[in-house]
Design an enzyme around this catalytic site. Structure first.
Site, PDB file in Angstrom:
ATOM      1  N   THR A 275       0.817  -1.215   0.000  1.00 19.80           N
ATOM      2  CA  THR A 275       0.000   0.000   0.000  1.00 19.80           C
ATOM      3  C   THR A 275       0.851   1.265   0.000  1.00 19.80           C
ATOM      4  OG1 THR A 275      -0.088   0.155   2.408  1.00 19.80           O
ATOM      5  CG2 THR A 275      -1.799  -1.170   1.333  1.00 19.80           C
ATOM      6  N   CYS A 276       0.190   2.406  -0.251  1.00 18.77           N
ATOM      7  CA  CYS A 276       0.887   3.691  -0.298  1.00 18.77           C
ATOM      8  C   CYS A 276       0.948   4.349   1.066  1.00 18.77           C
ATOM      9  CB  CYS A 276       0.181   4.617  -1.276  1.00 18.77           C
ATOM     10  SG  CYS A 276       0.250   3.963  -2.936  1.00 18.77           S
ATOM     11  N   ASP A 277       1.075   3.557   2.117  1.00 16.15           N
ATOM     12  CA  ASP A 277       1.225   4.118   3.452  1.00 16.15           C
ATOM     13  C   ASP A 277       2.590   3.703   3.964  1.00 16.15           C
ATOM     14  OD1 ASP A 277       1.165   4.577   6.274  1.00 16.15           O
ATOM     15  OD2 ASP A 277      -1.013   4.714   6.122  1.00 16.15           O
TER      16      ASP A 277
END
Ligand SMILES: *Cc1c(COP(=O)(O)O)cnc(C)c1O
Length: 380
Positions: free
Chosen positions: A327-329
């Site tokens: 994910t983009c976290d």
């Protein structure tokens, strides 16, 4: 990983259904675990902690085997009833409950509730009259890989007051509970809590209130990278402490295994999406998987749980890697402070098997962060 799981995954690959990560749970392993608990703690009733894995097939298997259930919400109670368990086999073990949820549980026939303060006792007295309550005491969680902090329970001295209050309000002051911390690798950690429990039993008995039960909680470990003692060692150590602190008046006991019941029954198959470095000089490889903290591996938080990861290249030379999710976290990094050894020959597109993932994976999976679906589960 069992042969049945291997076969299932091979078939899934052959049929081209391996488009995302999936968890496979082998019911035979759960049956063996249940029997090991029943054998190792023969006079103790098992209340499976539903949150560890509430798959309907897991709940029905355990209901058929005779297990009882520890639930934390009305939905969990409904899931367990749907699996065929009767209400007298269910406890509402969360110490933090809305009064209307207690009322709903009471309508369903639940008569066993956890408390850790007087305000919670009052809610139960109002909407679940005559029920049994047990008071949770604090435990420091030392020795546990996933300690449970100070959120639940009160100091032992307060438990006496809380249970006296319950008695005064017409409830049945039934017993004491505690949780020694999840993935507790030391079987002797039940001793101090049992000593406190025995003191509370004596103090209340002097006031004419006779408790009946000690809820020994969960904490029984599953095997990750390090070896863990067998359930038998826990049974022996707990029995020794019960004798030591309660003499020949050993109370009724229950356990609430979650991780120890389902952890080793699950295997996740995932895929390597990318392998890269942060600079030309960098020696550390970053390995990005299609699974991370938001679609099943939340327990890698603070790198607390270190799962065994198997690949098809395991005989080859190994090197430490950072492992991260898709994910983009930026918190979606699994192992970085303590890098994880993976084979040098591991390639983009390779499958990896993450073992010991039957507990606390699917239920911690987000509904669709970045469009990644919740973890697919198959129970075989
Ligand atoms: C989560 C929980 C358990 C299960 O703990 P494990 O360490 O997974 O065995 C047992 N009892 C209560 C009250 C819990 O909240």
């Amino acid at each position: 990983m069992t042969y049945r799981v291997q076969e299932f995954l091979a078939r899934r690959r052959a049929e081209g259904r391996d488009t995302g990560p999936c968890l496979v749970v082998d019911l035979d392993v759960i049956r063996d675990n249940y029997n090991a608990f029943a054998r190792s703690l023969p006079d103790t009733r098992v209340f499976y902690a539903v949150k560890a894995n509430p798959e309907p097939a897991v709940l029905s298997l355990l209901a058929d085997l005779g297990s009882c259930f520890d639930t934390a919400s009305v939905v969990e109670i409904e899931q367990v009833l749907a699996a065929g368990a009767t209400p007298e086999r269910i406890s509402f073990g969360n110490t933090i409950k809305k009064e209307r949820d207690i009322a709903r549980a009471y309508q369903y026939g639940i008569r066993l509730f956890a408390v850790d303060c007087e305000a919670e006792v009052e809610k139960i007295a109002r909407v679940a009259p005559g029920s049994k309550v047990f008071c949770r005491i604090l435990c420091d969680g030392a020795g546990a890989e996933w300690p449970l902090s100070r959120k639940f329970g009160c100091v032992p001295e307060m438990a006496t007051t809380v249970l006296e209050h319950a008695h005064r309000l017409g409830l049945i002051a039934y017993g004491i509970s505690f949780h020694v911390g999840s993935q507790q690798r030391n079987p002797r950690m039940w001793d101090a809590a049992l000593r406190s429990s025995a003191t509370i039993f004596r103090e209340l008995a002097e006031r004419g209130i006779h408790l009946a039960m000690v809820n020994l909680g969960g904490g029984f470990p599953t095997k990750y990278l390090k070896d863990v003692p067998a359930v038998k060692a826990y049974g022996q150590s707990i029995f020794k402490s019960l004798r030591k602190h309660f003499g020949n008046q050993i109370p009724e006991t229950i356990i609430e295994p979650g991780r120890g019941m389902v952890g080793n029954a699950g295997t996740i198959e995932a895929e390597v999406i990318l392998i890269s470095k942060k600079s030309a000089q960098d020696t550390m490889r970053w390995v990005y998987l299609d699974i991370g903290k938001f679609n099943g591996l939340a327990e890698t938080m603070d790198e607390m749980i270190r799962y065994p990861i198997r690949t098809a290249f395991d005989g080859d030379e190994m090197e430490p890697c950072v492992i991260a999710g898709p994910t983009c976290d930026s918190v979606d990094v699994l192992y970085e402070k303590t890098p994880y050894d993976l084979p040098v020959s591991l390639e983009i597109g390779a499958k990896v098997l993450i073992e010991g993932t039957g507990a606390y994976t699917t239920t911690y999976s987000a509904v669709g962060f970045n469009g990644f679906p919740p973890l697919e589960t198959h129970v075989i």
